[in-house]
Design a protein around this motif. Structure first.
Motif, short mmCIF file in Angstrom:
data_model
loop_
_atom_site.label_atom_id
_atom_site.label_comp_id
_atom_site.label_asym_id
_atom_site.label_seq_id
_atom_site.Cartn_x
_atom_site.Cartn_y
_atom_site.Cartn_z
N ASN A 37 -3.80 17.21 0.42
CA ASN A 37 -5.15 17.32 -0.10
C ASN A 37 -4.25 18.08 -1.51
OD1 ASN A 37 -6.60 15.28 1.29
ND2 ASN A 37 -7.41 16.94 2.44
N GLU A 82 -8.00 5.18 -3.78
CA GLU A 82 -8.98 5.89 -2.52
C GLU A 82 -10.70 5.87 -2.50
OE1 GLU A 82 -9.08 10.38 -0.53
OE2 GLU A 82 -7.91 10.16 -2.08
N ASP A 152 -3.71 4.57 -1.86
CA ASP A 152 -4.35 5.80 -1.80
C ASP A 152 -5.30 5.67 -0.65
OD1 ASP A 152 -4.71 7.92 -2.45
OD2 ASP A 152 -5.05 7.83 -4.53
N GLU A 153 -5.15 6.86 0.21
CA GLU A 153 -5.68 6.55 1.37
C GLU A 153 -6.21 5.66 2.11
OE1 GLU A 153 -5.09 9.99 2.80
OE2 GLU A 153 -4.56 10.64 1.28
N ASN A 156 -8.96 6.27 5.77
CA ASN A 156 -10.20 6.80 5.27
C ASN A 156 -11.35 5.92 5.26
OD1 ASN A 156 -8.35 9.11 4.92
ND2 ASN A 156 -10.10 9.70 3.10
N THR A 184 -1.13 9.25 1.76
CA THR A 184 -2.29 9.98 3.03
C THR A 184 -1.45 11.11 2.76
OG1 THR A 184 -2.86 9.15 4.63
CG2 THR A 184 -0.78 8.62 4.62
N GLN A 186 -3.08 11.75 6.20
CA GLN A 186 -2.90 11.37 8.07
C GLN A 186 -1.89 11.32 8.17
OE1 GLN A 186 -6.71 10.18 8.40
NE2 GLN A 186 -7.73 10.15 6.61
#
Length: 283
Positions: A37, A82, A152-153, A156, A184, A186
């Motif tokens: 992050n 995101e 983007d992500e 989530n 990401t 994740q």
């Protein structure tokens, strides 16, 4: 398709978030853009679609600066951010209104993807959960059929079954003329999906390699008995798994999370062995 050359960026009165970034993204690939992050993944995404402008260096799409925001560039690229806020419309109306901006938008494909995500075209978007709204945006982004798709992500807010659906849908969406870039932190969510890996750390690119190159060069697993060579990286939380030079060992599946942590902990060593094996200059 996308070229990033000597790019540097910082927000006003803040430290440099991207420093001397050099990357090239080509069609026919699904890229995983990884980093902890705050390491600039979202910023790089915004630079690539012209929402931010480089302080120095260049970011180009179809040989034109992304900052020019040309009609061709806007019509042939789409970003799933995101954070977002969708218009208070029914799903079908949202697609009709916004799909008109994309010449290759397929309402039939969009409808199919909405069904895959267990939604209905008549659902009123404000009544949907955040994860459901993200599914709408992902389905819309794929149905635009743009040459460049930035995400983007994207996982989530998605539950475990939805993440599996996401991987299936993305795998089906890629073709030789399309470039998909997924940012990401994740790492596990992109397992078996991406074929090229880019890792950002401390404002720089510390790894930029295809998964086939990684698989041909590195070995992942529990250390063999009687091993004498130095271990590149090990982590007890992975059940004692290690990263070793592959040498004459059998090929193993790339453990993305283990590779990510190895690159963050020992970027010089991991980068050196990958580059040396392919006779490339180090990052």
């Amino acid at each position: 398709m996308i070229q990033v050359k000597s790019l540097k960026f910082n927000y006003p009165k803040r430290k440099t978030i991207l420093d001397n970034i050099n990357l090239e993204f080509v069609p026919g690939n699904i890229y995983g853009l990884f980093g902890r992050n705050g390491e600039g993944k979202s910023t790089l995404m915004k630079l690539m679609c012209g929402l931010l402008f480089p302080k120095t260096g260049a970011c180009q799409i179809f040989d034109q600066p992304t900052s020019a925001r040309t009609v061709k560039g806007l019509q042939d690229s789409f970003i799933v951010p995101e954070d977002f806020e969708l218009s208070p419309l029914r799903i079908a109306t949202y697609a009709k209104v916004n799909g008109a901006f994309y010449p290759k938008f397929s309402f039939e494909q969009f409808h199919h993807l909405i069904k895959e995500f267990h939604l209905d075209l008549q659902d009123f978007i404000p009544t949907l959960s955040f994860g459901q709204q993200k599914k709408v945006l992902i389905a819309f982004g794929i149905a635009t059929n743009t040459k460049l798709l930035l995400m983007d992500e994207p996982t989530n807010g998605l539950d475990i079954p939805s993440k599996s659906q996401f991987r299936k849908i993305i795998a089906e969406a890629v073709d030789k003329g399309k470039c998909i870039i997924i940012a990401t932190h994740q790492v596990r969510d992109l397992h078996s999906l991406i074929n090229h890996l880019v890792i950002l750390d401390q404002a720089r690119v510390i790894l930029d390699q295809s998964l086939s190159a990684v698989s041909n060069t590195l070995w992942f697993g529990k250390p063999p008995q009687g091993i004498s060579e130095p271990i590149l990286f090990s982590e007890s939380s992975f059940g004692g798994k290690v990263v070793l030079p592959r040498n004459e060992r059998h090929e193993t599946e790339v453990d993305l999370e283990l590779l990510f942590n190895a690159a963050l902990a020992r970027p010089e060593e991991i980068n050196h062995i990958l580059k040396t094996a392919h006779h490339e200059p180090a990052v």
